[in-house]
Design an enzyme around this catalytic site. Structure first.
Site, mmCIF file in Angstrom:
data_model
loop_
_atom_site.group_PDB
_atom_site.id
_atom_site.type_symbol
_atom_site.label_atom_id
_atom_site.label_comp_id
_atom_site.label_asym_id
_atom_site.label_seq_id
_atom_site.Cartn_x
_atom_site.Cartn_y
_atom_site.Cartn_z
ATOM 1 C CB CYS A 57 29.454 36.850 46.413
ATOM 2 S SG CYS A 57 30.284 38.052 47.104
ATOM 3 C CD GLN A 78 29.706 34.611 43.741
ATOM 4 O OE1 GLN A 78 30.690 33.815 45.136
ATOM 5 N NE2 GLN A 78 28.477 34.023 44.219
ATOM 6 N NE ARG A 129 32.032 30.112 44.363
ATOM 7 C CZ ARG A 129 33.104 30.328 45.109
ATOM 8 N NH1 ARG A 129 32.457 31.772 46.132
ATOM 9 N NH2 ARG A 129 34.553 30.756 45.254
ATOM 10 C CG ASP A 169 31.110 42.074 47.426
ATOM 11 O OD1 ASP A 169 30.526 41.226 48.379
ATOM 12 O OD2 ASP A 169 32.063 42.330 46.797
ATOM 13 C CG HIS A 228 34.736 35.986 43.444
ATOM 14 N ND1 HIS A 228 35.907 34.855 43.452
ATOM 15 C CD2 HIS A 228 34.269 36.445 44.398
ATOM 16 C CE1 HIS A 228 34.878 33.900 44.312
ATOM 17 N NE2 HIS A 228 34.365 34.737 45.212
ATOM 18 N NE ARG A 234 38.967 33.846 48.826
ATOM 19 C CZ ARG A 234 38.046 34.066 48.346
ATOM 20 N NH1 ARG A 234 37.519 33.771 50.148
ATOM 21 N NH2 ARG A 234 36.728 33.415 47.686
HETATM 22 N N1 NVA Z 1 34.590 41.441 46.828
HETATM 23 C C1 NVA Z 1 34.744 40.949 48.092
HETATM 24 C C2 NVA Z 1 34.099 39.226 47.479
HETATM 25 C C3 NVA Z 1 34.202 38.366 48.784
HETATM 26 C C4 NVA Z 1 33.772 36.982 48.618
HETATM 27 C C5 NVA Z 1 36.303 40.342 48.342
HETATM 28 O O1 NVA Z 1 37.345 40.785 47.794
HETATM 29 O O2 NVA Z 1 36.387 40.545 49.931
#
Ligand code: NVA
Length: 308
Positions: A264, A131, A292, A224, A128, A101
């Protein structure tokens, strides 16, 4: 060729369906499949905060017979203390796969170019995809078929989740509508890519300015956070413009009567989603969070079978 999973359209429509079938099978029989027996090590690196991703990868890797190795991104200083390419070469000698990540998609691409083992995107600024596999699995469990369903993403369409929904949804043959304030919709290239994919699958990706029009008749409503990780400095300017895109009971009422609501997580009740919706009967967010693990076990298994 060693495959990686860096963005949603790294999987063809047939491959995406294969991975989702595998995820459903692994969910039904969680301890029967041990492709990482040895145990083989999977490296996990987090340069941004995490709860679900770390927990679900660690649990899933263990269920596959492997060993989850947490590499402290702060200590490693990837791209600062040592180049991404050198980190990739080192970790590729220790681990069967690398889950990362981070911020820039280009860094992830570089890791994959030099690691010699599969690299999995555990979230970047742009995508992502893990997800999305979990989201599609969650929808499939309730709706059966994905192709032909309409999914509306409300809020910060320019974030990783908006992009991933366009690509993964089009790959699944779904009609994806993105609705957010001006300046918060995906780049034109993302819609173009969704269109290319959709030409083969029957899916589509469109921007719909008005949130109520975007939700009208939808099978799935997704949102989100308005303030993605790394955008904290913009929190107040974002909160000032996103209000009309908040997923309220009133807005959900414009969708189909059996519409599902996805998020998410982490969720901010009263901001991008009302508490009554997140905690209400249309919400599937806890199944989504569980899925997940099953979805990621599937992609790790699938990649393990495709090493050169
Ligand atoms: N768009 C959010 C997703 C979190 C799982 C972020 O990047 O923080």
């Amino acid at each position: 060729m060693t495959r990686s999973f860096l963005r949603d359209d790294d999987l063809t429509p047939a491959e995406q369906a294969e991975v989702l079938d595998l995820a459903a099978d692994l969910k039904a029989h969680p301890y029967d499949s041990k492709p990482l027996a040895g145990p083989r090590t999977v490296a996990m690196i987090f340069d941004k905060p995490t709860l679900r991703t770390q927990a679900s990868f660690a649990a899933g890797i263990a269920e596959l017979g492997g060993h989850p190795m947490l590499v402290d991104g702060t200590l490693a200083g990837i791209g600062k203390r040592e180049s991404v390419a050198d980190v990739a070469r080192v970790l590729g000698r220790q681990a069967a796969q690398i889950v990362w990540r981070t911020y820039a998609q280009a860094s992830l691409d570089e890791m994959a170019a030099y690691a010699g083992v599969p690299v999995v995107n555990a979230l970047t600024d742009d995508f992502h995809p893990c997800q999305l596999l979990a989201d599609l699995l969650t929808i499939r469990e309730r709706k059966g078929e994905l192709a032909g369903l309409t999914a509306t993403f409300l809020g910060d369409g320019a974030c990783n989740m908006g992009n991933s929904w366009l690509l993964a949804g089009a790959t699944a043959g779904m009609h994806v509508r993105i609705s957010g304030p001006s300046g918060y919709v995906p780049a034109p290239a993302m819609f173009d890519r969704a269109g290319e994919i959709g030409a083969a699958t029957g899916g589509s990706g469109t921007a719909v300015a008005d949130p109520r029009d975007a939700v009208a008749g939808a099978d799935i409503v997704i949102t989100d956070t308005w303030v993605s990780m790394g955008k904290e400095d913009e929190a107040s300017e974002r909160r000032a413009v996103f209000g009309p895109w908040s997923v309220t009971p009133d807005l959900v009422a414009a969708a189909k009567s059996d519409a599902m609501v996805l998020h998410c997580l982490p969720a901010y009740r009263g901001m991008e989603i009302a508490a009554e919706v997140l905690d209400g009967p249309r919400s599937v967010v806890w199944d989504e969070a569980e899925n997940r693990r099953h979805a990621q076990k599937a992609i790790l298994t699938w990649l393990e079978g495709r090493r050169s």
